[in-house]
Design a protein around this motif. Structure first.
Motif, PDB file in Angstrom:
ATOM      1  N   ALA A 186       8.149   1.273   9.915  1.00 31.79           N
ATOM      2  CA  ALA A 186       7.869  -0.168   9.917  1.00 31.79           C
ATOM      3  C   ALA A 186       6.445  -0.434   9.445  1.00 31.79           C
ATOM      4  CB  ALA A 186       8.089  -0.740  11.309  1.00 31.79           C
ATOM      5  N   ARG A 187       5.500   0.397   9.894  1.00 33.19           N
ATOM      6  CA  ARG A 187       4.111   0.242   9.447  1.00 33.19           C
ATOM      7  C   ARG A 187       4.008   0.453   7.936  1.00 33.19           C
ATOM      8  NH1 ARG A 187       2.586   3.399  14.147  1.00 33.19           N
ATOM      9  NH2 ARG A 187       1.567   2.085  15.712  1.00 33.19           N
ATOM     10  N   ARG A 188       4.638   1.511   7.449  1.00 33.03           N
ATOM     11  CA  ARG A 188       4.575   1.778   6.010  1.00 33.03           C
ATOM     12  C   ARG A 188       5.210   0.638   5.212  1.00 33.03           C
ATOM     13  NH1 ARG A 188       6.143   6.929   7.804  1.00 33.03           N
ATOM     14  NH2 ARG A 188       8.296   6.566   7.086  1.00 33.03           N
ATOM     15  N   ARG A 226      -3.735  -4.943   7.309  1.00 34.95           N
ATOM     16  CA  ARG A 226      -3.480  -3.510   7.481  1.00 34.95           C
ATOM     17  C   ARG A 226      -4.096  -3.012   8.789  1.00 34.95           C
ATOM     18  NH1 ARG A 226      -5.563  -3.358   2.109  1.00 34.95           N
ATOM     19  NH2 ARG A 226      -3.905  -3.473   0.555  1.00 34.95           N
ATOM     20  N   ASN A 227      -5.302  -3.468   9.069  1.00 33.89           N
ATOM     21  CA  ASN A 227      -5.970  -3.042  10.301  1.00 33.89           C
ATOM     22  C   ASN A 227      -5.171  -3.440  11.534  1.00 33.89           C
ATOM     23  OD1 ASN A 227      -8.041  -2.013   8.755  1.00 33.89           O
ATOM     24  ND2 ASN A 227      -9.399  -3.758   9.064  1.00 33.89           N
ATOM     25  N   ALA A 228      -4.520  -4.595  11.477  1.00 34.57           N
ATOM     26  CA  ALA A 228      -3.767  -5.087  12.632  1.00 34.57           C
ATOM     27  C   ALA A 228      -2.538  -4.227  12.914  1.00 34.57           C
ATOM     28  CB  ALA A 228      -3.347  -6.535  12.402  1.00 34.57           C
ATOM     29  N   LEU A 229      -2.053  -3.510  11.901  1.00 39.16           N
ATOM     30  CA  LEU A 229      -0.878  -2.661  12.098  1.00 39.16           C
ATOM     31  C   LEU A 229      -1.195  -1.415  12.921  1.00 39.16           C
ATOM     32  CD1 LEU A 229       0.668  -2.881   8.534  1.00 39.16           C
ATOM     33  CD2 LEU A 229       1.793  -3.610  10.641  1.00 39.16           C
ATOM     34  N   ALA A 230      -2.465  -1.058  12.962  1.00 39.33           N
ATOM     35  CA  ALA A 230      -2.853   0.153  13.690  1.00 39.33           C
ATOM     36  C   ALA A 230      -2.794  -0.108  15.202  1.00 39.33           C
ATOM     37  CB  ALA A 230      -4.261   0.581  13.288  1.00 39.33           C
ATOM     38  N   GLY A 231      -2.434   0.906  15.947  1.00 38.80           N
ATOM     39  CA  GLY A 231      -2.484   0.811  17.402  1.00 38.80           C
ATOM     40  C   GLY A 231      -1.318   0.104  18.053  1.00 38.80           C
ATOM     41  N   ILE A 232      -0.298  -0.287  17.283  1.00 36.51           N
ATOM     42  CA  ILE A 232       0.878  -0.933  17.869  1.00 36.51           C
ATOM     43  C   ILE A 232       1.788   0.145  18.460  1.00 36.51           C
ATOM     44  CG2 ILE A 232       2.954  -2.286  17.402  1.00 36.51           C
ATOM     45  CD1 ILE A 232       1.427  -3.690  15.182  1.00 36.51           C
ATOM     46  N   ALA A 233       2.174  -0.042  19.706  1.00 35.64           N
ATOM     47  CA  ALA A 233       3.079   0.897  20.374  1.00 35.64           C
ATOM     48  C   ALA A 233       4.415   0.217  20.645  1.00 35.64           C
ATOM     49  CB  ALA A 233       2.467   1.395  21.673  1.00 35.64           C
ATOM     50  N   ALA A 234       5.482   1.001  20.640  1.00 32.63           N
ATOM     51  CA  ALA A 234       6.823   0.472  20.883  1.00 32.63           C
ATOM     52  C   ALA A 234       7.151   0.548  22.369  1.00 32.63           C
ATOM     53  CB  ALA A 234       7.854   1.247  20.078  1.00 32.63           C
ATOM     54  N   GLY A 235       7.836  -0.483  22.868  1.00 31.87           N
ATOM     55  CA  GLY A 235       8.254  -0.494  24.266  1.00 31.87           C
ATOM     56  C   GLY A 235       8.767  -1.867  24.664  1.00 31.87           C
ATOM     57  N   ARG A 336      19.053   4.029   6.913  1.00 32.04           N
ATOM     58  CA  ARG A 336      18.209   5.190   7.151  1.00 32.04           C
ATOM     59  C   ARG A 336      16.760   4.755   7.298  1.00 32.04           C
ATOM     60  NH1 ARG A 336      18.327   8.668   2.246  1.00 32.04           N
ATOM     61  NH2 ARG A 336      17.957   6.621   1.290  1.00 32.04           N
ATOM     62  N   VAL A 337      16.003   5.522   8.037  1.00 32.08           N
ATOM     63  CA  VAL A 337      14.578   5.226   8.198  1.00 32.08           C
ATOM     64  C   VAL A 337      13.886   5.160   6.840  1.00 32.08           C
ATOM     65  CG1 VAL A 337      12.393   6.102   9.121  1.00 32.08           C
ATOM     66  CG2 VAL A 337      14.465   6.226  10.510  1.00 32.08           C
ATOM     67  N   ALA A 338      14.288   6.029   5.919  1.00 35.76           N
ATOM     68  CA  ALA A 338      13.661   6.085   4.596  1.00 35.76           C
ATOM     69  C   ALA A 338      13.901   4.829   3.777  1.00 35.76           C
ATOM     70  CB  ALA A 338      14.163   7.304   3.831  1.00 35.76           C
ATOM     71  N   ASP A 339      14.864   3.979   4.194  1.00 32.56           N
ATOM     72  CA  ASP A 339      15.173   2.754   3.442  1.00 32.56           C
ATOM     73  C   ASP A 339      14.202   1.615   3.740  1.00 32.56           C
ATOM     74  OD1 ASP A 339      17.385   4.011   2.363  1.00 32.56           O
ATOM     75  OD2 ASP A 339      18.765   3.225   3.886  1.00 32.56           O
ATOM     76  N   ILE A 340      13.406   1.725   4.805  1.00 32.39           N
ATOM     77  CA  ILE A 340      12.596   0.586   5.260  1.00 32.39           C
ATOM     78  C   ILE A 340      11.511   0.223   4.251  1.00 32.39           C
ATOM     79  CG2 ILE A 340      10.963  -0.200   7.010  1.00 32.39           C
ATOM     80  CD1 ILE A 340      12.611   1.274   9.087  1.00 32.39           C
ATOM     81  N   GLU A 341      10.714   1.187   3.823  1.00 34.85           N
ATOM     82  CA  GLU A 341       9.623   0.885   2.892  1.00 34.85           C
ATOM     83  C   GLU A 341      10.130   0.321   1.568  1.00 34.85           C
ATOM     84  OE1 GLU A 341       5.790   3.052   0.735  1.00 34.85           O
ATOM     85  OE2 GLU A 341       6.783   4.009   2.437  1.00 34.85           O
ATOM     86  N   PRO A 342      11.146   0.935   0.929  1.00 32.84           N
ATOM     87  CA  PRO A 342      11.667   0.339  -0.312  1.00 32.84           C
ATOM     88  C   PRO A 342      12.213  -1.075  -0.106  1.00 32.84           C
ATOM     89  CG  PRO A 342      12.424   2.601  -0.084  1.00 32.84           C
ATOM     90  CD  PRO A 342      11.768   2.233   1.208  1.00 32.84           C
ATOM     91  N   ALA A 343      12.759  -1.365   1.079  1.00 32.58           N
ATOM     92  CA  ALA A 343      13.305  -2.698   1.334  1.00 32.58           C
ATOM     93  C   ALA A 343      12.194  -3.748   1.352  1.00 32.58           C
ATOM     94  CB  ALA A 343      14.064  -2.710   2.659  1.00 32.58           C
ATOM     95  N   PHE A 344      11.070  -3.426   1.985  1.00 29.50           N
ATOM     96  CA  PHE A 344       9.933  -4.354   1.956  1.00 29.50           C
ATOM     97  C   PHE A 344       9.466  -4.586   0.521  1.00 29.50           C
ATOM     98  CE2 PHE A 344       9.394  -3.631   6.537  1.00 29.50           C
ATOM     99  CZ  PHE A 344       8.906  -4.866   6.965  1.00 29.50           C
ATOM    100  N   ARG A 345       9.391  -3.517  -0.258  1.00 33.04           N
ATOM    101  CA  ARG A 345       8.951  -3.662  -1.649  1.00 33.04           C
ATOM    102  C   ARG A 345       9.933  -4.519  -2.449  1.00 33.04           C
ATOM    103  NH1 ARG A 345       4.710  -0.349  -2.670  1.00 33.04           N
ATOM    104  NH2 ARG A 345       4.477   1.522  -1.375  1.00 33.04           N
ATOM    105  N   SER A 346      11.224  -4.343  -2.198  1.00 36.19           N
ATOM    106  CA  SER A 346      12.217  -5.100  -2.964  1.00 36.19           C
ATOM    107  C   SER A 346      12.159  -6.586  -2.638  1.00 36.19           C
ATOM    108  CB  SER A 346      13.623  -4.543  -2.709  1.00 36.19           C
ATOM    109  OG  SER A 346      14.095  -4.895  -1.417  1.00 36.19           O
TER     110      SER A 346
END
Length: 393
Positions: A186-188, A226-235, A336-346
């Protein structure tokens, strides 16, 4: 401010008169590329000029109706002023200065739309994605489009295409199910979308679970996002409805092309708001909603939650699908997890390849009814996707 603008224009006029008295070499040339003459404009307007000359350019000053609205010191020479929603004539002037002090100006006048005095004036804006065999088509002209509002053809009064500025909310599910590789993907993906931003774009980040984990203001600074994406934890649990509603509400206060990119499986267990409320907000916001649907929807199963039973949760899920489709955005299944980054780009690529159509509905009644809207093109073999309606209020 007005005195400064008038002084600038007086200097330009004096320079033009002096130049007429004898031969001179044009050190600086300026031409307004947008908006176009005789084109009605409203809200946020792309004011862009092309500058050339035989010396370096120091700056370009932008003036609308005698008031300075911005300065650009390097290409691209453009600003996006808010000119208001009044249906009036507007004068756009651009003054370019070379390093030696040489200057030139250009002027464009945009005209109001002629309307019936009895018409309830409210501009509707549509963003249309046109494709043939899965490939976008950006070769269409204004005359190729037809807009039908409740079956009645409307007069298109504003038209644009291609790389239009946007305002986006990146709405990221960071509930417990996002732990591990999903959160990193998700970050990527969000970073890939941010990388595609251009100087006139702005975005905000909203990470959520059963509460708002992190949120930023709207920003044109990619690094701050980009800086805001750092440090986010899931829960925690998931409250898609509440935070999608929040995103649409925040976008209402922005002008121009508005977008929500939602990354989630759509399984809401904690929202207080029903999705029907979100659908109503989507119908009044004119925002495009893109849903990156984790697990591709193929593994969606009925479930019970604190607020709803299985049947009610199934309705919530289907209503979310309806809100996305009605908005003119789309659902992008993620298997798939690998589909997330290409989906944002598309999605960013698609947003760069849309048409913008504006019209004044000819039969508004302010009665709260839903108007069905359809965009058609004259050329065969093309598929058109846009918002399919709005609420008359």
């Amino acid at each position: 401010m007005r005195r400064r603008a008038l002084a600038v224009l007086a200097a330009v006029a004096a320079a033009a008169w002096a130049g007429a008295a004898g031969p001179a070499v044009a050190a600086v040339n300026v031409k307004i590329a947008s908006p176009q003459p005789d084109q009605p404009v409203f809200g946020e307007v792309l004011f862009e000029v092309h500058v050339a000359g035989n010396e370096p350019i120091d700056r370009v000053e932008f003036i609308v109706n005698g008031e300075p609205v911005g300065v650009a010191h390097k290409p691209p020479f453009r600003v996006v002023p808010k000119v208001g929603d009044d249906n009036i004539q507007r004068e756009f002037r651009a003054v370019a200065y070379g390093k030696s002090g040489a200057m030139a100006f250009d002027r464009v006048v945009t005209l109001p739309v002629r309307i019936d005095d009895k018409m309830n004036v409210r501009l509707q804006q549509l963003y249309a994605t046109v494709s043939r065999d899965g490939l976008r088509d950006l070769q269409l002209a204004e005359g190729d489009f037809h807009v039908l509002d409740n079956g009645v053809e409307q007069k298109i009064v504003t038209f644009g295409r291609g790389d239009l500025p946007l305002t986006a909310v990146l709405l990221l599910d960071t509930s417990e199910s996002m732990q591990g590789p999903l959160l990193e993907a998700a970050r990527r993906g969000a970073n890939a979308f941010i990388d595609g931003m251009k100087p006139l774009d702005e975005a905000m980040l909203a990470a959520f679970s059963d509460h708002l984990v992190k949120v930023t203001p709207f920003s044109e600074d990619p690094q701050a996002l980009r800086n805001a994406l750092a440090g986010i934890a899931a829960g925690g649990g998931t409250a898609v409805n509440d935070f999608l509603y929040m995103s649409l509400k925040l976008l209402e206060m922005r002008q121009g092309r508005r977008v929500v990119v939602l990354l989630s499986d759509g399984g809401d267990v904690n929202s207080v708001l029903p999705m029907a409320e979100v659908l109503r907000k989507a119908r009044t916001s004119q925002a495009l909603i893109y849903w990156l649907q984790l697990e591709g929807g193929s593994k969606h199963k009925s479930y019970s939650s604190a607020w709803r039973g299985p049947a009610a949760n199934d309705r919530e899920y289907k209503t979310l699908q309806k809100a996305v489709e009605e908005s003119g955005g789309r659902i992008q299944p993620i298997e798939r997890v690998a589909d997330i980054e290409p989906a944002f780009r598309s999605i960013m690529k698609e947003l760069r390849e849309q048409y913008a159509l504006g019209y004044y509905p000819s039969h508004l009644k302010n009665d709260g009814t839903f108007h069905h809207v359809r965009v058609k093109v004259d050329k065969g073999g093309l598929q058109v996707r846009s918002a399919n309606g709005y609420v008359d209020y």
